[in-house]
Design an enzyme around this catalytic site. Structure first.
Site, PDB file in Angstrom:
ATOM      1  N   GLY A 193       0.835  -1.200   0.000  1.00  0.00           N
ATOM      2  CA  GLY A 193       0.000   0.000   0.000  1.00  0.00           C
ATOM      3  C   GLY A 193       0.867   1.247   0.000  1.00  0.00           C
ATOM      4  CB  SER A 194      -0.013   4.726   0.588  1.00  0.00           C
ATOM      5  OG  SER A 194      -0.675   4.577   1.831  1.00  0.00           O
ATOM      6  N   PRO A 195       3.085   4.580   1.322  1.00  0.00           N
ATOM      7  CG  PRO A 195       4.889   5.627   0.261  1.00  0.00           C
ATOM      8  CD  PRO A 195       3.461   5.215   0.044  1.00  0.00           C
ATOM      9  CB  VAL A 197      -1.283   2.933   5.060  1.00  0.00           C
ATOM     10  CG1 VAL A 197      -1.875   1.817   5.910  1.00  0.00           C
ATOM     11  CG2 VAL A 197      -2.372   3.947   4.711  1.00  0.00           C
ATOM     12  N   GLY A 198       2.009   2.506   5.366  1.00  0.00           N
ATOM     13  CA  GLY A 198       3.150   1.642   5.707  1.00  0.00           C
ATOM     14  C   GLY A 198       3.752   2.023   7.058  1.00  0.00           C
ATOM     15  CD  GLU A 215       6.964  -5.605  -2.012  1.00  0.00           C
ATOM     16  OE1 GLU A 215       7.199  -4.684  -2.816  1.00  0.00           O
ATOM     17  OE2 GLU A 215       7.720  -6.581  -1.892  1.00  0.00           O
ATOM     18  CB  CYS A 249       2.937   0.247  -7.122  1.00  0.00           C
ATOM     19  SG  CYS A 249       3.370  -1.420  -7.636  1.00  0.00           S
TER      20      CYS A 249
HETATM   21  P1  NAD Z   1      -3.486   2.239   1.147  1.00  0.00           P
HETATM   22  O1  NAD Z   1      -2.189   2.311   1.859  1.00  0.00           O
HETATM   23  O2  NAD Z   1      -4.448   3.364   1.304  1.00  0.00           O
HETATM   24  O3  NAD Z   1      -4.305   0.931   1.605  1.00  0.00           O
HETATM   25  C1  NAD Z   1      -3.748  -0.364   1.582  1.00  0.00           C
HETATM   26  C2  NAD Z   1      -4.449  -1.245   2.609  1.00  0.00           C
HETATM   27  O4  NAD Z   1      -4.260  -0.683   3.894  1.00  0.00           O
HETATM   28  C3  NAD Z   1      -5.955  -1.406   2.407  1.00  0.00           C
HETATM   29  O5  NAD Z   1      -6.309  -2.759   2.637  1.00  0.00           O
HETATM   30  C4  NAD Z   1      -6.552  -0.493   3.461  1.00  0.00           C
HETATM   31  O6  NAD Z   1      -7.784  -0.960   3.964  1.00  0.00           O
HETATM   32  C5  NAD Z   1      -5.500  -0.510   4.551  1.00  0.00           C
HETATM   33  N1  NAD Z   1      -5.453   0.767   5.282  1.00  0.00           N
HETATM   34  C6  NAD Z   1      -5.709   2.015   4.789  1.00  0.00           C
HETATM   35  N2  NAD Z   1      -5.537   2.945   5.757  1.00  0.00           N
HETATM   36  C7  NAD Z   1      -5.169   2.276   6.869  1.00  0.00           C
HETATM   37  C8  NAD Z   1      -4.845   2.680   8.221  1.00  0.00           C
HETATM   38  N3  NAD Z   1      -4.891   3.956   8.598  1.00  0.00           N
HETATM   39  N4  NAD Z   1      -4.502   1.712   9.102  1.00  0.00           N
HETATM   40  C9  NAD Z   1      -4.450   0.418   8.755  1.00  0.00           C
HETATM   41  N5  NAD Z   1      -4.761  -0.021   7.505  1.00  0.00           N
HETATM   42  C10 NAD Z   1      -5.105   0.879   6.577  1.00  0.00           C
HETATM   43  O7  NAD Z   1      -3.123   1.979  -0.377  1.00  0.00           O
HETATM   44  P2  NAD Z   1      -4.094   1.856  -1.635  1.00  0.00           P
HETATM   45  O8  NAD Z   1      -4.716   3.182  -1.921  1.00  0.00           O
HETATM   46  O9  NAD Z   1      -4.990   0.677  -1.480  1.00  0.00           O
HETATM   47  O10 NAD Z   1      -3.027   1.501  -2.780  1.00  0.00           O
HETATM   48  C11 NAD Z   1      -2.255   2.478  -3.402  1.00  0.00           C
HETATM   49  C12 NAD Z   1      -0.836   2.541  -2.852  1.00  0.00           C
HETATM   50  O11 NAD Z   1      -0.257   1.258  -2.818  1.00  0.00           O
HETATM   51  C13 NAD Z   1       0.068   3.373  -3.745  1.00  0.00           C
HETATM   52  O12 NAD Z   1       0.933   4.135  -2.954  1.00  0.00           O
HETATM   53  C14 NAD Z   1       0.846   2.324  -4.524  1.00  0.00           C
HETATM   54  O13 NAD Z   1       2.078   2.757  -5.035  1.00  0.00           O
HETATM   55  C15 NAD Z   1       1.002   1.261  -3.492  1.00  0.00           C
HETATM   56  N6  NAD Z   1       1.232  -0.044  -4.105  1.00  0.00           N
HETATM   57  C16 NAD Z   1       2.453  -0.637  -3.958  1.00  0.00           C
HETATM   58  C17 NAD Z   1       2.695  -1.857  -4.564  1.00  0.00           C
HETATM   59  C18 NAD Z   1       4.014  -2.563  -4.445  1.00  0.00           C
HETATM   60  O14 NAD Z   1       4.083  -3.725  -4.824  1.00  0.00           O
HETATM   61  N7  NAD Z   1       5.051  -1.935  -3.949  1.00  0.00           N
HETATM   62  C19 NAD Z   1       1.676  -2.463  -5.301  1.00  0.00           C
HETATM   63  C20 NAD Z   1       0.457  -1.827  -5.413  1.00  0.00           C
HETATM   64  C21 NAD Z   1       0.230  -0.622  -4.795  1.00  0.00           C
END
Ligand code: NAD
Length: 469
Positions: A193-195, A197-198, A215, A249
């Protein structure tokens, strides 16, 4: 079965109680499970997956097959072929000073794992890591994104159909659900997901010293020098950028181009868009929509922000709110403070920024966070090496984009802001296992001669050991 937030602890406990049954399975049993998943994706649920992703954001069938189903099936094939070797206890050398012992590495399961996935490639990024987790012998709770509800509830059905919940369970839900799961003492968390939330995930993991694979995303630059065949390069960039409507991504986030070939790039871009998506991409069956209104509005706001800063839309720019549609858009003359140059775009908008020297282009990249992917288009070895030597990135592809993702022999992942840890093939398997060291002593060894009391001749043995061994 669907789970409410207060059921997670008991689900976790069931998986914890079962972890040694699952962890002690041999490679044949694990491959059998992987093949069950493969069959479900390739046959039983293939059409349902296509339908769910079309319902979620009009993802074209071919893109579903190629970017959601195929990578997981390919991962399963690769892992199945190699798992027997990966699970073998590996003997390593033992130093002469430790004569009488033998040494091994065992790839043991981490235990109970959590996989949190995003919406942009929901099937691939949920089941892909699951393949590595199963290969490692773990029990797993999956939490896919709430933004692709049709696909997430289909995946819940698939998991419930194939696995017992004390081995693998899928929990649907929003941020609240994710947060509740993150309270539990998992042995490993694999987050995509996003940095932003990471960082939340890593903070939560630190409470239990849970290991993490992150990731993440960020801005992936593309550098083009003046030696390239521009039509070929633009064709590749348009393909990589507008697949999944730019919601990838590792899509090229922005282009840094030698100023002498800027106008050629723009002319070629317009032609390629027509070739790929016709005069009106909105009516093309090969072009997706933005996943939801929230992300549509975010992109619209970035476009408005760039307009207010006197940037120039070179191609595209049309939108349709009722459909969350944004036309493939090329935009130039952006100032570096614009949202499009500050934040990950994650949509079908491509900024074009010129440079005079490669040093200037590299300097710009290095003024930002380390990217997940960095792309280089050049026929000049010297330029390619200069860029490679003077930048840092999770992954790089020279003279194409996205392809580095598909080779399971390559680790996939970012570095610092774009991620921690790797996925795919052996690298994904390693994330879901602990490299347990094992030393077996067979006979009395040299070390046993050195127990107290520390006499002069024992000191001499230590002196000789330091000198010669
Ligand atoms: P996101 O970080 O918003 O959400 C990812 C997951 O985290 C979802 O399941 C969501 O429910 C959960 N989440 C969201 N907010 C949260 C919080 N506050 N606490 C705990 N869990 C939470 O990301 P997104 O919008 O679903 O995806 C887009 C991002 O993911 C982009 O930054 C993209 O570059 C990245 N991405 C990376 C890869 C990779 O392989 N490196 C692949 C796909 C997407």
């Amino acid at each position: 079965m669907s789970y409410s937030d207060n059921m997670f602890a008991s689900l976790f406990d069931k998986q914890k109680a079962n972890q040694f049954n699952i962890g002690n399975t041999n490679y044949k049993e694990r491959v059998k499970k992987l093949k069950k998943l493969k069959h479900a994706l390739e046959y039983t649920y293939k059409q349902d997956i296509r339908d769910a992703l079309y319902a979620d954001f009009k993802k074209p069938q071919l893109e579903v097959d190629l970017t959601e189903i195929y990578p997981v099936i390919d991962e399963i094939k690769f892992v199945s072929k190699n798992l027997k070797t990966w699970l073998k206890k590996q003997q390593v050398d033992t130093p002469l000073a430790m004569l009488g012992s033998s040494s091994y590495i065992i790839n043991e399961p981490k235990g109970v794992c959590l996989i949190i996935s995003p919406w942009n490639y929901p099937v691939n990024l949920t089941f892909g890591p699951l393949v590595s987790a199963i290969a490692g012998g773990n029990t797993v709770i999956l939490k896919p994104s709430e933004m692709t509800p049709n696909t997430s509830s289909l995946m819940a059905r698939i998991v419930a159909d194939l696995f017992e919940e004390n081995e693998i369970a899928l929990v649907e839900g929003e941020v609240k659900t994710s947060k509740a799961l993150l309270e539990l003492p998992f042995n490993h968390i694999f987050f995509t997901g996003s940095p932003t939330v990471g960082k939340i995930v890593m903070r939560a993991a630190s409470k239990h010293l849970t290991s993490v694979t992150l990731e993440l995303g960020g801005k992936s630059p593309t550098i083009i020098d003046d030696s390239v065949d521009i039509d070929k390069v633009v064709g590749k960039i348009v393909y990589g950028k507008f697949m999944n409507a730019g919601q990838t991504c590792i899509a090229p986030d922005y282009v840094l181009i030698d100023e002498r070939i800027k106008s050629k790039f723009i002319a070629s871009f317009k032609n390629q868009i027509k070739t790929f998506y016709n005069e009106n991409p909105e009516s093309s069956e090969s072009y997706s929509r933005i996943v939801n209104e929230k992300h549509f509005k975010r992109l619209l706001e970035s476009l408005e922000d760039s307009k207010s800063r006197n940037s120039k839309i070179e191609s595209g720019g049309h939108t349709n709110e009722s459909e969350n549609y944004i036309e493939p858009t090329l935009i130039s003359d952006l100032d570096s403070k614009s949202q499009l140059m500050q934040e990950e775009i994650f949509g079908p908008v491509l900024p074009l920024k010129t440079y005079k020297t490669l040093e200037e282009a590299v300097g710009y990249i290095n003024s930002k966070e380390k990217p997940l992917a960095l792309y280089i288009y050049s026929k000049k070895k010297k330029n390619i090496n200069y860029i490679l030597d003077n930048t840092r990135a999770g992954t790089t592809c020279v003279n194409h984009n996205l392809l580095q993702y598909l080779n399971h022999n390559l680790p996939f992942g970012g570095s610092n802001n774009s991620g921690i840890g790797k996925s795919h093939g052996y690298f994904g398997f390693l994330e879901f296992t602990n490299q347990r060291s094992l030393l077996k002593q067979h006979t009395l060894g040299a070390v046993d001669l050195l127990k107290p009391p520390y006499t002069n001749w024992k000191q001499k043995i230590v002196d000789l050991t330091i000198k010669w061994f």
